[in-house]
Every structure is written in structure tokens, then in C-alpha cells.
Design a protein around this motif. Structure first.
Motif, PDB file in Angstrom:
ATOM      1  N   LEU A  75      13.036  -3.279   5.054  1.00  0.00           N
ATOM      2  CA  LEU A  75      13.490  -4.618   4.688  1.00  0.00           C
ATOM      3  C   LEU A  75      12.865  -5.673   5.599  1.00  0.00           C
ATOM      4  N   LEU A  76      12.747  -5.362   6.880  1.00  0.00           N
ATOM      5  CA  LEU A  76      12.124  -6.299   7.820  1.00  0.00           C
ATOM      6  C   LEU A  76      10.634  -6.464   7.518  1.00  0.00           C
ATOM      7  N   ASP A  77       9.976  -5.377   7.104  1.00  0.00           N
ATOM      8  CA  ASP A  77       8.567  -5.471   6.689  1.00  0.00           C
ATOM      9  C   ASP A  77       8.433  -6.367   5.465  1.00  0.00           C
ATOM     10  N   LEU A 121       3.532   2.763   2.644  1.00  0.00           N
ATOM     11  CA  LEU A 121       2.863   2.813   3.942  1.00  0.00           C
ATOM     12  C   LEU A 121       2.986   1.489   4.698  1.00  0.00           C
ATOM     13  N   TYR A 122       2.497   0.401   4.087  1.00  0.00           N
ATOM     14  CA  TYR A 122       2.529  -0.888   4.776  1.00  0.00           C
ATOM     15  C   TYR A 122       2.236  -2.012   3.789  1.00  0.00           C
ATOM     16  N   PHE A 123       2.454  -3.244   4.263  1.00  0.00           N
ATOM     17  CA  PHE A 123       2.136  -4.437   3.481  1.00  0.00           C
ATOM     18  C   PHE A 123       0.896  -5.111   4.062  1.00  0.00           C
ATOM     19  N   LEU A 124       0.159  -5.790   3.198  1.00  0.00           N
ATOM     20  CA  LEU A 124      -0.936  -6.664   3.623  1.00  0.00           C
ATOM     21  C   LEU A 124      -0.531  -8.099   3.349  1.00  0.00           C
ATOM     22  N   GLY A 125      -0.834  -8.995   4.296  1.00  0.00           N
ATOM     23  CA  GLY A 125      -0.550 -10.414   4.121  1.00  0.00           C
ATOM     24  C   GLY A 125      -1.836 -11.221   4.111  1.00  0.00           C
ATOM     25  N   GLY A 126      -1.701 -12.544   4.031  1.00  0.00           N
ATOM     26  CA  GLY A 126      -2.865 -13.423   3.967  1.00  0.00           C
ATOM     27  C   GLY A 126      -3.814 -13.214   5.135  1.00  0.00           C
ATOM     28  N   GLU A 131      -5.080  -2.008  13.262  1.00  0.00           N
ATOM     29  CA  GLU A 131      -3.769  -2.466  12.798  1.00  0.00           C
ATOM     30  C   GLU A 131      -3.178  -1.511  11.773  1.00  0.00           C
ATOM     31  N   ARG A 132      -4.006  -1.111  10.785  1.00  0.00           N
ATOM     32  CA  ARG A 132      -3.493  -0.227   9.753  1.00  0.00           C
ATOM     33  C   ARG A 132      -3.167   1.163  10.322  1.00  0.00           C
ATOM     34  N   PHE A 133      -3.982   1.617  11.298  1.00  0.00           N
ATOM     35  CA  PHE A 133      -3.712   2.916  11.919  1.00  0.00           C
ATOM     36  C   PHE A 133      -2.364   2.888  12.623  1.00  0.00           C
ATOM     37  N   GLU A 134      -2.077   1.797  13.348  1.00  0.00           N
ATOM     38  CA  GLU A 134      -0.789   1.685  14.038  1.00  0.00           C
ATOM     39  C   GLU A 134       0.367   1.644  13.039  1.00  0.00           C
ATOM     40  N   GLU A 135       0.154   0.939  11.911  1.00  0.00           N
ATOM     41  CA  GLU A 135       1.202   0.869  10.890  1.00  0.00           C
ATOM     42  C   GLU A 135       1.437   2.233  10.253  1.00  0.00           C
ATOM     43  N   MET A 136       0.370   2.991  10.052  1.00  0.00           N
ATOM     44  CA  MET A 136       0.533   4.329   9.483  1.00  0.00           C
ATOM     45  C   MET A 136       1.222   5.268  10.468  1.00  0.00           C
ATOM     46  N   LEU A 137       0.938   5.100  11.771  1.00  0.00           N
ATOM     47  CA  LEU A 137       1.649   5.888  12.771  1.00  0.00           C
ATOM     48  C   LEU A 137       3.140   5.562  12.750  1.00  0.00           C
ATOM     49  N   GLN A 138       3.456   4.281  12.587  1.00  0.00           N
ATOM     50  CA  GLN A 138       4.860   3.883  12.491  1.00  0.00           C
ATOM     51  C   GLN A 138       5.520   4.503  11.265  1.00  0.00           C
ATOM     52  N   ALA A 139       4.752   4.559  10.150  1.00  0.00           N
ATOM     53  CA  ALA A 139       5.295   5.174   8.938  1.00  0.00           C
ATOM     54  C   ALA A 139       5.558   6.662   9.160  1.00  0.00           C
ATOM     55  N   VAL A 140       4.631   7.341   9.846  1.00  0.00           N
ATOM     56  CA  VAL A 140       4.815   8.763  10.144  1.00  0.00           C
ATOM     57  C   VAL A 140       6.004   8.947  11.086  1.00  0.00           C
ATOM     58  N   ASP A 141       6.084   8.100  12.115  1.00  0.00           N
ATOM     59  CA  ASP A 141       7.194   8.199  13.068  1.00  0.00           C
ATOM     60  C   ASP A 141       8.543   8.003  12.373  1.00  0.00           C
ATOM     61  N   SER A 142       8.582   7.026  11.456  1.00  0.00           N
ATOM     62  CA  SER A 142       9.851   6.761  10.774  1.00  0.00           C
ATOM     63  C   SER A 142      10.278   7.956   9.925  1.00  0.00           C
ATOM     64  N   LEU A 143       9.291   8.628   9.309  1.00  0.00           N
ATOM     65  CA  LEU A 143       9.613   9.822   8.517  1.00  0.00           C
ATOM     66  C   LEU A 143      10.080  10.969   9.405  1.00  0.00           C
ATOM     67  N   ILE A 180       0.857  -1.183   0.000  1.00  0.00           N
ATOM     68  CA  ILE A 180       0.000   0.000   0.000  1.00  0.00           C
ATOM     69  C   ILE A 180       0.896   1.237   0.000  1.00  0.00           C
ATOM     70  N   ILE A 181       0.663   2.125  -0.970  1.00  0.00           N
ATOM     71  CA  ILE A 181       1.464   3.347  -1.049  1.00  0.00           C
ATOM     72  C   ILE A 181       0.549   4.566  -1.166  1.00  0.00           C
ATOM     73  N   ARG A 182       1.092   5.702  -0.795  1.00  0.00           N
ATOM     74  CA  ARG A 182       0.382   6.990  -0.805  1.00  0.00           C
ATOM     75  C   ARG A 182       1.097   7.907  -1.785  1.00  0.00           C
ATOM     76  N   GLU A 183       0.397   8.908  -2.287  1.00  0.00           N
ATOM     77  CA  GLU A 183       0.984   9.843  -3.247  1.00  0.00           C
ATOM     78  C   GLU A 183       0.816  11.265  -2.737  1.00  0.00           C
TER      79      GLU A 183
END
Length: 206
Positions: free
Chosen positions: A153-155, A67-72, A128-140, A55-58
Motif C-alpha cells: 500500500l505504501l508503494d 515486484l515494483y512500481f515505476l514512476g516518472g 534501484e530495481r535490483f534493490e527493489e527486487m531484493l525487498q520483494a524477495v525479503d518480504s516473501l 511490474i509483475i513476474r509469473e
């Protein structure tokens, strides 16, 4: 019932599973294919049966940001939001590898709220997605690029279930909105720190 829906048997009631099976549409996407694009009308949401989705944002300038990955067993909460509010898609969903999904039409979403397990699934996905997006914001905001790269890479490893990541330096640079030269330099640094091992178009997590 489609065999890959078996992964949802512990999550959904039999009646709900039967509805998903009869009303949903199975679709297969090759790696790199776009499931949902920016600005598209989202009329159904994907329940991921196998593979993984990125999932990516523009931004307004057309730059893309991972932003994040989705799995099974996952779904995309941002797709749910667009569906429920009848908005155009604000994300792009791309098959990270060969992927199979069952597309569930929008018109059944409200009716399925009568099922407790569907409500739990939807709200759990939002959380789950909200927490992942917060992590993406924090990393930036707070992480150096080498830390963001290692997290990325770990994701990738967790999403694919494989320590070997088959991506070029250019692909990674695009996801992290930087240049290939910078990514190549940082990957070499991580290799010298014995965190990864570099191969041709492949990175191995150590």
C-alpha cells in the motif's frame, strides 16, 4: 522537444536528449493496459514521462507476483536486460494509471553508452530495481502477509503520489498472490490499527 522530456534535462546531455526526442516514439496507455507482456520480444524500452507502471513476474503455474512500481523519469531494468541479451520478456509491465512513455528502440542503446549520463542512468536503474527486487524477495521470505500488504500500500501511495489508493480487494489479492478473503480480513485489521481507512473500492493511508 516533447514537453515531458523536460524532466530529463538535469539528467541527460542536450545532444542525448535531442536523440531521444527524435528517435523515440511517444505512446499513451490507459490504466490497465499492458505495455510489455510475458514472452514478448522486447525491441524497445520505455522511458516513463507521466503516470506509473506496475511490474509483475509469473511463476511456472501462471501465478503472478508484484515486484515494483515505476514512476516518472524511470525505466525498467528488466526490459533493458531483455533488450541487451535479445531474450523474451520475463516480466509484465502494466499501466497502473493513465501513462505516457517514450519508447526508445534497442538499436540505439549501445551507441548511447558514449554519453556518461546514459551510462549512469542505465546502471543506476539496474541498481534501484535490483534493490527493489531484493525487498520483494525479503518480504516473501521474512515478512508476514499483513506487513507485505502494508508495504504494498505504501508503494502504491508513493507511485501515485496520493494517499488514496483506488484498488479493489481482488486486485490487491492478485498482486500479492493470495485470496480476496484474506486481503479483506487484513485490511480490516489495518483499519482497526488506524493505519488505513476503508472506502468503497478505495483505501486511504492515514
Amino acid at each position: 522537444m516533447h514537453k515531458d522530456l523536460n524532466q530529463f534535462t538535469q539528467r541527460f546531455e542536450p545532444d542525448l536528449l535531442a536523440e531521444i526526442n527524435s528517435l523515440g516514439q511517444i505512446k499513451k496507455f490507459k490504466a490497465g493496459k499492458v505495455l510489455i507482456d510475458f514472452g514478448s520480444n522486447v525491441k524497445s524500452i520505455p522511458l516513463l514521462l507521466s503516470g506509473s507502471i506496475k511490474i509483475i513476474r509469473e511463476d511456472p503455474n501462471g501465478n503472478e507476483l508484484f515486484l515494483y512500481f515505476l514512476g516518472g523519469g524511470d525505466t525498467c531494468a528488466m526490459s533493458l536486460t531483455c533488450c541487451m541479451s535479445h531474450k523474451k520478456s520475463e516480466i509484465k509491465a502494466i499501466a497502473e494509471e493513465d501513462t505516457e512513455v517514450i519508447m526508445v528502440p534497442l538499436e540505439y542503446m549501445d551507441g548511447w553508452m558514449k554519453y556518461a549520463t546514459w551510462r549512469q542512468f542505465v546502471f543506476g536503474s539496474y541498481n534501484e530495481r535490483f534493490e527493489e527486487m531484493l525487498q520483494a524477495v525479503d518480504s516473501l521470505a521474512f515478512m508476514k502477509l499483513d506487513e507485505r500488504l502494508m508495504n504494498y500500500l505504501l508503494d502504491c501511495k508513493q507511485s501515485a503520489g496520493d494517499f488514496a489508493i483506488n484498488k479493489t480487494h481482488q486486485q490487491i489479492a492478485k498482486d500479492l498472490n493470495t485470496s480476496r478473503v484474506v486481503i479483506s480480513r487484513l485490511l480490516k485489521k489495518l483499519e482497526l490499527e488506524d493505519k488505513i481507512e476503508l472506502h468503497r473500492n478505495k483505501i486511504e493511508i492515514l
